[in-house]
Design a protein around this motif. Structure first.
Motif, mmCIF file in Angstrom:
data_model
loop_
_atom_site.group_PDB
_atom_site.id
_atom_site.type_symbol
_atom_site.label_atom_id
_atom_site.label_comp_id
_atom_site.label_asym_id
_atom_site.label_seq_id
_atom_site.Cartn_x
_atom_site.Cartn_y
_atom_site.Cartn_z
ATOM 1 N N ARG A 159 -1.583 -4.473 2.832
ATOM 2 C CA ARG A 159 -2.795 -5.010 3.022
ATOM 3 C C ARG A 159 -2.701 -6.615 2.336
ATOM 4 O O ARG A 159 -2.530 -6.617 1.504
ATOM 5 C CB ARG A 159 -3.883 -3.925 1.960
ATOM 6 C CG ARG A 159 -3.517 -2.415 3.019
ATOM 7 C CD ARG A 159 -5.220 -1.348 2.584
ATOM 8 N NE ARG A 159 -5.053 -0.109 2.708
ATOM 9 C CZ ARG A 159 -6.152 0.080 2.259
ATOM 10 N NH1 ARG A 159 -6.833 0.140 2.072
ATOM 11 N NH2 ARG A 159 -6.532 1.238 3.307
ATOM 12 N N GLU A 186 8.957 1.834 6.724
ATOM 13 C CA GLU A 186 7.612 2.041 7.484
ATOM 14 C C GLU A 186 7.277 2.097 5.966
ATOM 15 O O GLU A 186 6.978 2.322 5.277
ATOM 16 C CB GLU A 186 7.605 2.862 8.234
ATOM 17 C CG GLU A 186 6.508 2.510 9.060
ATOM 18 C CD GLU A 186 5.680 4.320 10.261
ATOM 19 O OE1 GLU A 186 5.856 4.335 10.797
ATOM 20 O OE2 GLU A 186 4.491 4.973 9.591
ATOM 21 N N TYR A 215 0.581 -1.429 -0.277
ATOM 22 C CA TYR A 215 -0.337 -0.467 0.198
ATOM 23 C C TYR A 215 1.052 1.062 -0.019
ATOM 24 O O TYR A 215 0.510 2.150 -0.246
ATOM 25 C CB TYR A 215 -0.646 0.071 0.738
ATOM 26 C CG TYR A 215 -1.988 1.262 0.725
ATOM 27 C CD1 TYR A 215 -3.116 0.919 0.539
ATOM 28 C CD2 TYR A 215 -1.873 1.926 2.341
ATOM 29 C CE1 TYR A 215 -3.911 1.797 0.092
ATOM 30 C CE2 TYR A 215 -2.445 3.361 2.181
ATOM 31 C CZ TYR A 215 -3.953 2.932 1.101
ATOM 32 O OH TYR A 215 -5.342 3.911 1.050
ATOM 33 N N GLU A 242 -4.695 -2.752 11.016
ATOM 34 C CA GLU A 242 -5.949 -2.469 11.813
ATOM 35 C C GLU A 242 -7.071 -2.881 10.640
ATOM 36 O O GLU A 242 -6.459 -3.305 9.765
ATOM 37 C CB GLU A 242 -5.663 -0.712 10.958
ATOM 38 C CG GLU A 242 -7.004 0.404 10.377
ATOM 39 C CD GLU A 242 -6.478 1.402 9.809
ATOM 40 O OE1 GLU A 242 -7.565 2.188 9.459
ATOM 41 O OE2 GLU A 242 -5.873 1.703 10.225
ATOM 42 N N LYS A 292 3.774 -3.167 14.167
ATOM 43 C CA LYS A 292 3.758 -1.771 14.603
ATOM 44 C C LYS A 292 2.259 -1.520 14.604
ATOM 45 O O LYS A 292 1.516 -0.313 16.227
ATOM 46 C CB LYS A 292 4.577 -0.361 13.712
ATOM 47 C CG LYS A 292 4.316 0.736 13.939
ATOM 48 C CD LYS A 292 5.320 2.395 13.583
ATOM 49 C CE LYS A 292 4.732 3.029 14.457
ATOM 50 N NZ LYS A 292 5.768 4.588 13.367
ATOM 51 N N ASP A 293 1.790 -1.780 13.942
ATOM 52 C CA ASP A 293 -0.202 -1.709 13.796
ATOM 53 C C ASP A 293 -0.846 -2.587 12.876
ATOM 54 O O ASP A 293 -0.461 -3.048 12.039
ATOM 55 C CB ASP A 293 -0.392 -0.202 13.145
ATOM 56 C CG ASP A 293 -1.571 0.659 13.207
ATOM 57 O OD1 ASP A 293 -2.560 0.319 14.444
ATOM 58 O OD2 ASP A 293 -2.473 1.074 13.126
ATOM 59 N N ASN A 341 5.542 4.642 4.465
ATOM 60 C CA ASN A 341 5.663 6.011 5.424
ATOM 61 C C ASN A 341 6.923 7.191 5.403
ATOM 62 O O ASN A 341 7.099 7.943 5.603
ATOM 63 C CB ASN A 341 4.700 5.937 6.394
ATOM 64 C CG ASN A 341 3.566 5.715 6.717
ATOM 65 O OD1 ASN A 341 3.297 6.082 5.686
ATOM 66 N ND2 ASN A 341 2.858 5.366 8.354
ATOM 67 N N ASP A 343 7.356 -2.109 10.679
ATOM 68 C CA ASP A 343 8.725 -1.184 10.656
ATOM 69 C C ASP A 343 10.019 -2.459 10.282
ATOM 70 O O ASP A 343 10.015 -3.473 10.868
ATOM 71 C CB ASP A 343 9.308 -1.194 12.795
ATOM 72 C CG ASP A 343 8.215 0.196 12.544
ATOM 73 O OD1 ASP A 343 8.161 1.691 11.917
ATOM 74 O OD2 ASP A 343 8.376 -0.028 13.894
ATOM 75 N N THR A 381 1.187 -2.076 9.523
ATOM 76 C CA THR A 381 2.629 -0.772 9.266
ATOM 77 C C THR A 381 3.662 -2.070 9.679
ATOM 78 O O THR A 381 3.627 -2.211 11.395
ATOM 79 C CB THR A 381 1.902 0.228 9.760
ATOM 80 O OG1 THR A 381 0.427 0.436 9.320
ATOM 81 C CG2 THR A 381 2.970 1.149 10.145
ATOM 82 N N GLN A 398 -5.253 -3.859 7.125
ATOM 83 C CA GLN A 398 -3.199 -3.235 6.882
ATOM 84 C C GLN A 398 -2.369 -3.260 8.013
ATOM 85 O O GLN A 398 -3.525 -3.323 9.674
ATOM 86 C CB GLN A 398 -4.389 -1.537 6.576
ATOM 87 C CG GLN A 398 -2.888 -1.273 6.505
ATOM 88 C CD GLN A 398 -3.294 0.843 5.992
ATOM 89 O OE1 GLN A 398 -4.329 1.268 4.933
ATOM 90 N NE2 GLN A 398 -2.966 1.739 6.487
ATOM 91 N N ILE A 409 3.493 0.009 4.444
ATOM 92 C CA ILE A 409 2.272 -0.621 4.666
ATOM 93 C C ILE A 409 1.698 -1.536 3.692
ATOM 94 O O ILE A 409 1.862 -1.298 2.672
ATOM 95 C CB ILE A 409 1.381 0.876 4.618
ATOM 96 C CG1 ILE A 409 1.493 1.827 5.230
ATOM 97 C CG2 ILE A 409 0.154 0.821 5.074
ATOM 98 C CD1 ILE A 409 0.765 3.591 5.126
#
Length: 156
Positions: free
Chosen positions: A152, A148, A93, A120, A117-118, A96, A132, A130, A128, A150
């Motif tokens: 999906r 970083e 995707y 969602e 890291k994340d 960052n 590192d 995220t 999604q 992203i």
């Protein structure tokens, strides 16, 4: 996936936020790959492809890989880090943040280390992530790339 993470479903990833997903195997960045990348991107700067000049004039002591070549190796290395059995599709995707923190000499080896890291949930299904990432350079404490990413992922 001896050095990576293998899960059954996307939901299994959520508890992994903040944890390492593993590291890939080392991958050599040979001069042939650098030359092919230069041809594919029309980036023929001498620090990448002119061996004699790079040895004589470059502060790196020889030819180095393009930063974007090193970054692009994230994809095959990522495939060694995460496997989700239920995923039917994964897409990049975007990024960052990217920093090229250490040049990769021709013949050098790199590997990817990644931390989730994340996580969602997406409105129309899928998730999604995220991540590192650190593309390490063998023999150096300083990574070649810090990124970083992203991604999906989707299930049926």
């Amino acid at each position: 996936m001896a050095n990576g993470t293998h899960v059954a479903t996307l939901a299994d990833l959520e508890p992994l936020v903040g944890k390492s997903l593993g590291t890939s195997d080392w991958m050599a960045v040979e001069q042939d790959r650098i030359n092919t990348f230069a041809d594919a991107t029309d980036d023929h700067q001498w620090i990448h492809i002119d061996l004699e000049r790079a040895k004589a004039e470059s502060p790196f002591g020889g030819p180095i890989a393009h930063g974007f070549l090193t970054l692009s190796l994230l994809i095959p290395m990522w495939e060694q880090i995460l496997k989700v059995d239920s995923a039917t599709m994964a897409v990049n995707y975007g990024l960052n943040k990217v920093r090229f923190t250490n040049p990769v000499p021709a013949g050098g080896k790199v590997r990817l280390g990644a931390t989730l890291k994340d996580f969602e949930k997406l409105p129309k299904g899928g998730v999604q992530l995220t991540v590192d990432g650190r593309i390490e350079l063998e023999g150096s404490e300083r990574p070649a790339v810090v990124v970083e990413v992203i991604l999906r992922y989707f299930e049926e």
